[in-house]
Design an enzyme around this catalytic site. Structure first.
Site, PDB file in Angstrom:
ATOM      1  N   LYS A 112       0.813  -1.210   0.032  1.00  0.00           N
ATOM      2  CA  LYS A 112       0.275   0.051  -0.180  1.00  0.00           C
ATOM      3  C   LYS A 112       0.993   1.148  -0.136  1.00  0.00           C
ATOM      4  CE  LYS A 112      -0.380  -0.503   4.846  1.00  0.00           C
ATOM      5  NZ  LYS A 112      -1.345  -1.103   6.123  1.00  0.00           N
ATOM      6  N   TYR A 131      16.087  29.526   9.443  1.00  0.00           N
ATOM      7  CA  TYR A 131      14.648  30.165   9.828  1.00  0.00           C
ATOM      8  C   TYR A 131      14.640  30.460  11.324  1.00  0.00           C
ATOM      9  CZ  TYR A 131      12.592  30.139   5.252  1.00  0.00           C
ATOM     10  OH  TYR A 131      12.688  30.229   3.729  1.00  0.00           O
TER      11      TYR A 131
HETATM   12  C1  LIG Z   1      -0.541  -1.880   6.665  1.00  0.00           C
HETATM   13  C2  LIG Z   1      -1.135  -3.193   7.140  1.00  0.00           C
HETATM   14  C3  LIG Z   1      -0.064  -4.322   7.531  1.00  0.00           C
HETATM   15  C4  LIG Z   1       1.040  -4.279   7.246  1.00  0.00           C
HETATM   16  O1  LIG Z   1       1.654  -3.845   8.501  1.00  0.00           O
HETATM   17  P1  LIG Z   1       3.185  -3.590   8.711  1.00  0.00           P
HETATM   18  O2  LIG Z   1       3.345  -3.355  10.123  1.00  0.00           O
HETATM   19  O3  LIG Z   1       3.721  -2.552   7.753  1.00  0.00           O
HETATM   20  O4  LIG Z   1       4.053  -4.830   8.400  1.00  0.00           O
HETATM   21  C5  LIG Z   1      -0.881  -5.672   7.579  1.00  0.00           C
HETATM   22  N1  LIG Z   1      -2.467  -5.626   7.695  1.00  0.00           N
HETATM   23  C6  LIG Z   1      -3.040  -4.512   7.598  1.00  0.00           C
HETATM   24  C7  LIG Z   1      -4.607  -4.762   7.786  1.00  0.00           C
HETATM   25  C8  LIG Z   1      -2.427  -3.365   7.473  1.00  0.00           C
HETATM   26  O5  LIG Z   1      -3.220  -2.251   7.363  1.00  0.00           O
END
Ligand SMILES: *Cc1c(COP(=O)(O)O)cnc(C)c1O
Length: 385
Positions: free
Chosen positions: A51, A270
């Site tokens: 994702k 800044y």
């Molecule tokens: C993002 C996600 C994962 C992966 O999690 P990590 O901690 O990056 O390994 C697995 N399952 C679901 C439902 C997620 O949203």
């Protein structure tokens, strides 16, 4: 040309000489990390979560590599990501975590993606849709065992179980998500594993998945039939506080644009938040928060809250001074011998002993956020393809 076709062109990474930052992504290390997690879970299947554009590293590059390595199942956040993934991994099983809405039905057929059903309302809508279209593409049923974010409550899921044994809902995966897996001693882990184990027994014949990256390191009881790692594939430590079992994947460097000397008492950047306590030499680097170096890793103004960010130059750690700005970061290079660093040299913000987790810690955040914020302005080099 339609906008949808034009868009990938516009986000293409620039060439090296035309920008200041360089992001190097080691695809062979991602594959090695996936294989290591496969060994860790032995007979269970190791899926890959890609994702958010493959956690910022490029969905096509990451998924293409893992697909070729033999990864069969992928998870994405939404249908737009599923569509990109399908173009890269023609035969992969693709689950869409954000679930099902009736308007998206045709896209699930078009892409041959599977929704993760996150409520009984979604399930009813999915059932109606698949019956009407006579579609058998499959879906995951997400049960909430303690995250209290998305998912069907265990009692409602238990009530559905007998129906999945007789009617064809097309449920191809039972899943739940751990809330505290990176803290092994947290009591919620044991409670979630227990609740999910009980539920799994009611859904005979349907594969079950519970563990994310950190969940894999909670032991056999969390492995079930399939694990869903994301962050660990990309080199984030799934076992915080213990040595990182994963290979580093990412290197981030910025070009030094200028080296200047400042007198004692001079402020830099800044807000004039940093004052030289001695005559100092400052390297000004062409990288900033727009490239994903968190502004919260700025120097000095954080006071007692911990170490500011730092970069490696010529094998030595050089602290960030003053505020990180959009395009520029100033580093104190006073401790480097005169002449070892020059205009045009690289300063390393991730790599060379600095981990994603180190940079995240300096900014008071987690490696996940650093990864997914890595900008599209950097020159990108993919190694180990
Ligand atoms: C993002 C996600 C994962 C992966 O999690 P990590 O901690 O990056 O390994 C697995 N399952 C679901 C439902 C997620 O949203």
């Amino acid at each position: 040309m339609a906008l949808a076709e034009a868009l990938p062109q516009t986000i293409d990474a620039p060439s090296g000489p035309e920008t200041g930052g360089t992001l190097t992504i080691d695809l062979a290390a991602i594959e090695a990390n996936w294989r290591m997690l496969c060994r860790e879970i032995r007979t269970a299947e190791c899926a890959a979560v890609v994702k958010a554009n493959g956690y910022g590293l490029g969905l096509e590059a990451v998924a293409g590599k893992l697909d070729a390595a033999g990864c069969k199942t992928f998870f994405v956040a939404d249908l737009a990501e599923a569509r990109r993934l399908r173009a890269t991994a023609g035969n992969a099983v693709i689950y869409v975590l954000s679930g099902f809405v009736p308007e998206s039905g045709e896209a699930f057929i078009d892409i041959a993606a599977r929704p993760v059903i996150n409520s009984t309302t979604e399930l009813a809508e999915w059932d109606a849709f698949v019956a009407q279209r006579n579609w058998r593409g499959g879906a995951a049923l997400h049960v909430d065992t303690g995250m209290n974010r998305l998912g069907i409550p265990p009692d409602e899921a238990a009530a559905l179980a007998p129906r999945t044994q007789t009617e064809n809902h097309g449920i191809t995966l039972l899943m739940s998500h751990l809330a505290c897996a990176e803290t092994p001693a947290h009591p919620l882990n044991a409670a979630q594993i227990r609740a999910f184990t009980e539920l799994r027994a009611l859904f005979r014949g349907i594969p079950a998945s519970l563990a994310n990256s950190s969940g894999i390191f909670l032991g056999d009881s969390a492995h079930c039939d399939m694990a869903r790692p994301g962050a660990a594939l990309y080199g984030v430590n799934p076992t915080p506080g213990r040595p990182n079992p994963m290979q580093a994947v990412v290197e981030l460097t910025g070009r030094i644009l200028q080296i200047r000397s400042v007198e004692k008492g001079t402020t830099v950047g800044y807000g004039a938040t940093w004052t030289a306590k001695r005559a100092a030499r400052i390297a000004v680097v062409a990288l900033g928060y727009a490239d994903g170096v968190p502004r919260a890793a700025s120097g000095a103004e954080r006071g007692e809250r911990g170490q500011p960010g730092a970069a490696q130059i010529a094998g030595q750690s050089c602290p960030v001074v003053g505020r990180i700005s959009m395009d520029l970061i100033c580093l104190d290079i006073s401790d480097l011998s005169e002449g070892v660093v020059h205009r045009g040299d690289a300063a390393t913000f991730i790599g060379d002993g600095i981990t994603i987790d180190d940079l995240a810690a300096a900014a008071g955040t987690i490696g996940y956020e650093v990864l997914t914020h890595l900008g599209l302005r950097c020159h990108r080099i993919y190694r180990g393809g």
